[in-house]
Design a protein around this motif. Structure first.
Motif, PDB file in Angstrom:
ATOM      1  N   SER A 273       7.687   4.951  -0.696  1.00 13.32           N
ATOM      2  CA  SER A 273       6.231   4.556  -0.908  1.00 13.32           C
ATOM      3  C   SER A 273       5.550   5.172   0.130  1.00 13.32           C
ATOM      4  O   SER A 273       4.463   5.604   0.024  1.00 13.32           O
TER       5      SER A 273
ATOM      6  N   LYS B 172      10.172   3.458 -10.204  1.00 13.35           N
ATOM      7  CA  LYS B 172       9.344   2.492  -9.925  1.00 13.35           C
ATOM      8  C   LYS B 172       8.313   2.461  -9.138  1.00 13.35           C
ATOM      9  O   LYS B 172       7.235   2.050  -9.101  1.00 13.35           O
ATOM     10  N   ILE B 173       8.699   3.050  -7.868  1.00 12.17           N
ATOM     11  CA  ILE B 173       7.766   3.082  -6.806  1.00 12.17           C
ATOM     12  C   ILE B 173       6.633   4.185  -7.096  1.00 12.17           C
ATOM     13  O   ILE B 173       5.390   3.704  -6.950  1.00 12.17           O
TER      14      ILE B 173
ATOM     15  N   MET C 151       4.497   2.177  -9.591  1.00 15.02           N
ATOM     16  CA  MET C 151       3.749   1.072  -9.010  1.00 15.02           C
ATOM     17  C   MET C 151       2.616   1.506  -8.050  1.00 15.02           C
ATOM     18  O   MET C 151       1.362   0.869  -8.110  1.00 15.02           O
ATOM     19  N   ILE C 152       2.844   2.543  -7.361  1.00 11.08           N
ATOM     20  CA  ILE C 152       1.465   3.359  -6.465  1.00 11.08           C
ATOM     21  C   ILE C 152       0.614   3.784  -7.299  1.00 11.08           C
ATOM     22  O   ILE C 152      -0.660   3.475  -6.954  1.00 11.08           O
TER      23      ILE C 152
ATOM     24  N   LYS D 181      -0.350   2.834 -10.514  1.00  6.86           N
ATOM     25  CA  LYS D 181      -0.992   1.744 -11.167  1.00  6.86           C
ATOM     26  C   LYS D 181      -1.842   0.857 -10.291  1.00  6.86           C
ATOM     27  O   LYS D 181      -3.145   0.561 -10.346  1.00  6.86           O
ATOM     28  N   THR D 182      -1.270   0.751  -8.919  1.00  7.18           N
ATOM     29  CA  THR D 182      -2.064   0.068  -8.047  1.00  7.18           C
ATOM     30  C   THR D 182      -3.264   0.759  -7.440  1.00  7.18           C
ATOM     31  O   THR D 182      -4.356   0.049  -6.948  1.00  7.18           O
ATOM     32  N   LEU D 183      -3.064   1.920  -7.004  1.00 10.85           N
ATOM     33  CA  LEU D 183      -4.597   2.880  -6.753  1.00 10.85           C
ATOM     34  C   LEU D 183      -5.396   2.672  -7.783  1.00 10.85           C
ATOM     35  O   LEU D 183      -6.696   2.500  -7.368  1.00 10.85           O
TER      36      LEU D 183
ATOM     37  N   HIS E 270      -5.916   0.303 -10.081  1.00  7.74           N
ATOM     38  CA  HIS E 270      -6.251  -0.905 -10.304  1.00  7.74           C
ATOM     39  C   HIS E 270      -7.290  -1.178  -9.022  1.00  7.74           C
ATOM     40  O   HIS E 270      -8.377  -1.654  -9.477  1.00  7.74           O
ATOM     41  N   ALA E 271      -6.860  -0.956  -7.744  1.00  6.17           N
ATOM     42  CA  ALA E 271      -7.768  -1.045  -6.478  1.00  6.17           C
ATOM     43  C   ALA E 271      -9.090  -0.392  -6.463  1.00  6.17           C
ATOM     44  O   ALA E 271      -9.995  -0.679  -6.175  1.00  6.17           O
ATOM     45  N   LEU E 272      -8.777   1.075  -6.971  1.00  5.05           N
ATOM     46  CA  LEU E 272     -10.091   1.874  -6.716  1.00  5.05           C
ATOM     47  C   LEU E 272     -10.709   2.267  -8.003  1.00  5.05           C
ATOM     48  O   LEU E 272     -11.392   2.947  -8.048  1.00  5.05           O
TER      49      LEU E 272
ATOM     50  N   PRO F  14      -3.560   0.112 -15.985  1.00  7.37           N
ATOM     51  CA  PRO F  14      -2.673  -0.209 -15.106  1.00  7.37           C
ATOM     52  C   PRO F  14      -2.007  -1.477 -15.487  1.00  7.37           C
ATOM     53  O   PRO F  14      -0.758  -1.596 -14.905  1.00  7.37           O
ATOM     54  N   PHE F  15      -2.485  -2.325 -16.311  1.00  6.51           N
ATOM     55  CA  PHE F  15      -1.947  -3.427 -16.640  1.00  6.51           C
ATOM     56  C   PHE F  15      -0.759  -3.152 -17.865  1.00  6.51           C
ATOM     57  O   PHE F  15      -0.201  -4.123 -18.081  1.00  6.51           O
TER      58      PHE F  15
ATOM     59  N   VAL G 127       4.185   1.441 -18.037  1.00  5.98           N
ATOM     60  CA  VAL G 127       5.808   1.034 -17.681  1.00  5.98           C
ATOM     61  C   VAL G 127       6.439   2.538 -17.512  1.00  5.98           C
ATOM     62  O   VAL G 127       6.090   3.487 -18.377  1.00  5.98           O
TER      63      VAL G 127
ATOM     64  N   TYR H 138      12.359   4.972 -18.874  1.00  2.00           N
ATOM     65  CA  TYR H 138      13.634   4.989 -18.292  1.00  2.00           C
ATOM     66  C   TYR H 138      14.525   5.736 -18.930  1.00  2.00           C
ATOM     67  O   TYR H 138      15.283   6.251 -18.487  1.00  2.00           O
TER      68      TYR H 138
ATOM     69  N   ARG I 248      12.486  -4.136 -12.948  1.00  2.59           N
ATOM     70  CA  ARG I 248      11.738  -3.525 -14.126  1.00  2.59           C
ATOM     71  C   ARG I 248      10.894  -4.471 -14.523  1.00  2.59           C
ATOM     72  O   ARG I 248       9.444  -4.253 -14.648  1.00  2.59           O
TER      73      ARG I 248
ATOM     74  N   VAL J 149       7.772  -4.491 -11.981  1.00  6.76           N
ATOM     75  CA  VAL J 149       6.865  -3.387 -12.173  1.00  6.76           C
ATOM     76  C   VAL J 149       5.840  -3.552 -13.316  1.00  6.76           C
ATOM     77  O   VAL J 149       4.617  -3.308 -13.333  1.00  6.76           O
TER      78      VAL J 149
ATOM     79  N   ASN K 159       0.845  -6.177 -11.411  1.00 11.09           N
ATOM     80  CA  ASN K 159      -0.539  -6.062 -11.544  1.00 11.09           C
ATOM     81  C   ASN K 159      -1.412  -6.905 -12.207  1.00 11.09           C
ATOM     82  O   ASN K 159      -2.424  -7.561 -11.729  1.00 11.09           O
ATOM     83  N   PRO K 160      -0.827  -7.360 -13.415  1.00  6.88           N
ATOM     84  CA  PRO K 160      -1.505  -8.514 -14.201  1.00  6.88           C
ATOM     85  C   PRO K 160      -1.348  -9.848 -13.334  1.00  6.88           C
ATOM     86  O   PRO K 160      -2.606 -10.778 -13.156  1.00  6.88           O
TER      87      PRO K 160
ATOM     88  N   LEU L 201     -11.087  -8.149  -5.562  1.00  4.38           N
ATOM     89  CA  LEU L 201     -10.140  -7.297  -4.634  1.00  4.38           C
ATOM     90  C   LEU L 201     -10.690  -6.871  -3.419  1.00  4.38           C
ATOM     91  O   LEU L 201     -10.066  -6.815  -2.423  1.00  4.38           O
TER      92      LEU L 201
ATOM     93  N   ALA M  49       5.530  -1.648  -2.514  1.00  4.78           N
ATOM     94  CA  ALA M  49       4.676  -0.563  -2.880  1.00  4.78           C
ATOM     95  C   ALA M  49       3.290  -0.846  -3.131  1.00  4.78           C
ATOM     96  O   ALA M  49       2.372  -0.100  -3.037  1.00  4.78           O
TER      97      ALA M  49
ATOM     98  N   LYS N 158       1.469  -1.616   0.043  1.00  9.82           N
ATOM     99  CA  LYS N 158       1.156  -0.652   0.663  1.00  9.82           C
ATOM    100  C   LYS N 158      -0.142   0.333   0.177  1.00  9.82           C
ATOM    101  O   LYS N 158      -1.067   0.669   0.731  1.00  9.82           O
ATOM    102  N   ALA N 159      -0.052   0.364  -1.422  1.00  7.89           N
ATOM    103  CA  ALA N 159      -0.952   0.971  -2.036  1.00  7.89           C
ATOM    104  C   ALA N 159      -2.418   0.365  -1.894  1.00  7.89           C
ATOM    105  O   ALA N 159      -3.439   0.936  -1.936  1.00  7.89           O
ATOM    106  N   LEU N 160      -2.339  -1.064  -1.983  1.00 10.30           N
ATOM    107  CA  LEU N 160      -3.587  -1.706  -1.796  1.00 10.30           C
ATOM    108  C   LEU N 160      -3.932  -1.597  -0.265  1.00 10.30           C
ATOM    109  O   LEU N 160      -5.145  -1.381  -0.099  1.00 10.30           O
TER     110      LEU N 160
ATOM    111  N   ALA O  55      -5.708   1.861  -0.371  1.00  9.02           N
ATOM    112  CA  ALA O  55      -6.994   1.789  -1.148  1.00  9.02           C
ATOM    113  C   ALA O  55      -8.007   1.206  -0.491  1.00  9.02           C
ATOM    114  O   ALA O  55      -9.236   1.617  -0.483  1.00  9.02           O
TER     115      ALA O  55
END
Ligand SMILES: Nc1ncnc2c1ncn2[C@@H]1O[C@H](COP(=O)(O)OP(=O)(O)OP(=O)(O)O)[C@@H](O)[C@H]1O
Ligand SMILES: [Mg+2]
Lengths: 230, 335
Positions: A36, A73-74, A77-78, A80-82, A84-86, A207-208, A211, A214, B49, B52, B56-57, B70, B93, B96-98, B101
């Motif tokens: 990450s 997953k990493i 996750m990154i 989705k979070t980017l 989500h946040a931006l 982002p919600f 998935v 896999y 899993r 993941v 976010n929710p 946020l 992860a 760190k992404a938060l 951002a």
């Protein structure tokens, strides 16, 4: 209008940046432990090199798999979070699409990537801006590869393949006519290019909801219990 | 540093919390207990899993319940050790992404440090009393820790084999009471006789250490010798007697350690602190010994991000920062 692409499904992680459909730059890193952190370091480096702030990014594309479970997953996750946040648009690209898209167009292409020690992730696609599937994606055990090829190969002649050294080692004896391109990991520029076309076509994933793909259930050794309640 | 976001994914709860200073403005915990119940224990890859999918929710819900966007968050605290690595890396992860951002600092928090602070979540006005003694009784740990100050911990004793919560879970599995075992045994024990079976207590005199594997084996031997199927009353008696053996040891050793160290405040934290017999008996014993005992409400005994946020808030306030190179660790000592 910058799109950031993230790739983290194998031992080489990658980041790429696209502007108006043009690849601005891509980096690959051997990440060892801290995946990450390395994805974010590489993103920062790429943005700095182009004199961009994080606000310049409008969309993020990510390789959703299949591939290494933890890397997948990493990366997801990154991404989705980017998003989500931006408040970015989020687009998923499969590892197969990312690989097929960097191959010459119009030729049926076998993508073969390492799965478990005894298996590969495989799919036939036709390279295009968004590669067209010619078979279902699958995880196939080494001993079942020849039967799988039997059922799915679109043409005996004139096909090409892209994949890892192990995949080539297993598949070449079964199908010697394939022209190979060797890769250590899905190319980040492939994620960027497919992601860009998808994004321009209006495709987005929340982002919600996103998935990882896999393609294998988690391994479980059940102790097996029945619950009794008072 | 006013608004801090906490993130916790070390085992099978996906959790996010928002703190304003020491005040909890929201604490959301998405438990996966139902998912893992069918396997009788946590399946690491399945847990990761789920994180993941839910991170976010859960994060958004924590923001919504706190009533802030946020963009108002000024710092992030995230559990990075110890725990299931595949689960920890998901929360890490995200954190760190938060941080990337939003361009704000973040700190990694030791999961047990979070448990230590959980005793102080409901009294935000009260200065944290130092030194105090903490008994951590959770799924993976049974430890007596002398807390000298923020970040200044002295490990007085620990379990030599199973953790208290692990003993509850293993005995519950043996009795086919389902997962997680602690709450089930607690419920069954209420209708049982704690003196029906005489199970051994490992006192380990002269130390502050614990041992529960002998007890677990004794329960197994006893159950093997009983006619099957066990009647409801026998089951309840087994639960009550086992629970009493654990609780007696925990209570007496905690009070003795507090007296030996001359501290007047004892905290009892971690999932097993939710146990009703433990709560009753430790309150009684502390009352007699003139020790103040602090036990968090059940929602803060088991894993939650509010405790991580509080521990992280103190670190961030002291100017501590981590960078993107921070990694997750499966095991790491608190002190
Ligand atoms: N009422 C109860 N009585 C006894 N044990 C309980 C009760 N409620 C929960 N537990 C136990 O608490 C444990 C879970 O606590 P917690 O969430 O703090 O542990 P963990 O996070 O898995 O472990 P650790 O914090 O050591 O990493 C489980 O073992 C569970 O059986
Ligand atoms: Mg815990």
């Amino acid at each position: 209008m910058y799109l950031l692409a993230l790739e983290s499904t194998a031992n080489l992680a990658g980041v790429a940046l696209v502007h108006s459909g043009k690849l601005m730059g891509a980096v690959q890193i051997a990440h060892g432990q801290n995946l990450s952190g390395n994805l974010l370091h590489a993103t920062e480096w790429l943005l700095n090199r182009h004199g961009l702030s994080r606000e310049a990014i409008r969309a993020v594309a990510v390789d959703v798999g299949p591939g290494a479970f933890t890397g997948l997953k990493i990366g997801v996750m990154i991404a989705k979070t980017l998003a989500h946040a931006l408040n970015l648009d989020l687009v998923g690209v499969s590892a197969f699409e990312a690989c097929a898209c960097v191959m010459p167009e119009g030729t049926p292409t076998l993508v073969a990537l390492p799965a478990r020690r005894d298996a590969l992730y495989v799919q036939w696609l036709l390279p295009k801006p968004i590669p067209e599937p010619l078979s279902q994606p699958a995880m196939v055990l080494q001993h079942a590869l020849s039967a799988w090829l039997e059922q799915t190969t679109p043409a005996r002649e004139g096909c090409q393949a892209i994949g890892s050294p192990r995949a080539r080692g297993w598949l070449e004896p079964l199908m010697p006519a394939l022209r190979w391109r060797m890769i250590e990991a899905p190319p980040p520029e492939g994620v960027a290019q497919v992601g860009w076309v998808r994004w321009q076509a209006g495709e987005r994933t929340s982002p919600f909801q996103m998935v990882p793909f896999y393609l294998q259930p988690p391994s479980i050794t059940p102790p097996g219990t029945r619950a009794r309640t008072p | 540093m006013d608004w801090v976001l906490g993130i916790e994914t070390s085992c099978d709860e996906t959790s996010a919390a928002v703190l304003q200073g020491r005040y909890v403005r929201s604490s959301v915990v998405a438990s996966q207990a139902d998912l893992h119940a069918r396997w009788g224990g946590v399946v690491p890859e399945a847990a990761a899993r789920q994180h993941v999918e839910r991170m976010n929710p859960v994060l958004q819900q924590a923001l919504d319940e706190a009533g802030i966007p946020l963009a108002r968050i000024e710092g992030i605290a995230v559990t990075n050790r110890p725990g299931l690595v595949g689960a920890l890396v998901v929360g890490l992860a995200c954190a760190k992404a938060l941080a990337f951002a939003l361009n704000i600092p973040f700190v990694g928090v030791h999961h047990l440090e979070g448990h230590l602070y959980s005793a102080f979540l409901t009294e935000p006005e009260r200065p944290i009393p130092f030194p105090h003694l903490a008994m951590i009784v959770s799924g993976g740990h049974t430890e007596l820790v002398k807390v000298h100050g923020h970040g200044d911990y002295q490990l007085l004793g620990h379990t030599l084999d199973d953790a208290a919560g692990e003993a509850f879970d293993k005995v519950a599995r043996l009795l086919e009471l389902g997962y997680p075992g602690g709450p089930a045994i607690d419920r069954w024990a209420k209708r049982g006789d704690p003196n029906a079976f005489r199970f051994p207590r490992a006192w380990l005199e002269g130390t502050h250490h614990f041992s529960f594997s002998g007890l677990k084996t004794a329960v197994l031997r006893t159950v093997e010798a009983l006619p099957k199927p066990l009647s409801e009353q026998t089951l309840a008696d087994l639960c009550a007697s086992f629970q009493q053996a654990v609780v007696e040891v925990l209570v007496r050793k905690a009070v003795r350690a507090a007296q030996a160290e001359g501290v007047s405040v004892l905290t009892v934290v971690g999932g097993v602190a939710a146990n009703s017999a433990l709560q009753t008996q430790i309150r009684e014993a502390c009352h007699e010994a003139g020790i103040e005992v602090l036990i968090p409400p059940p929602r803060y005994c088991t894993d939650n991000a509010a405790m991580i946020a509080l521990a992280g808030w103190f670190r961030l306030k002291r100017g501590e920062r981590d960078d993107y190179d921070l990694d997750a660790c499966a095991s790491a000592p608190l002190a």
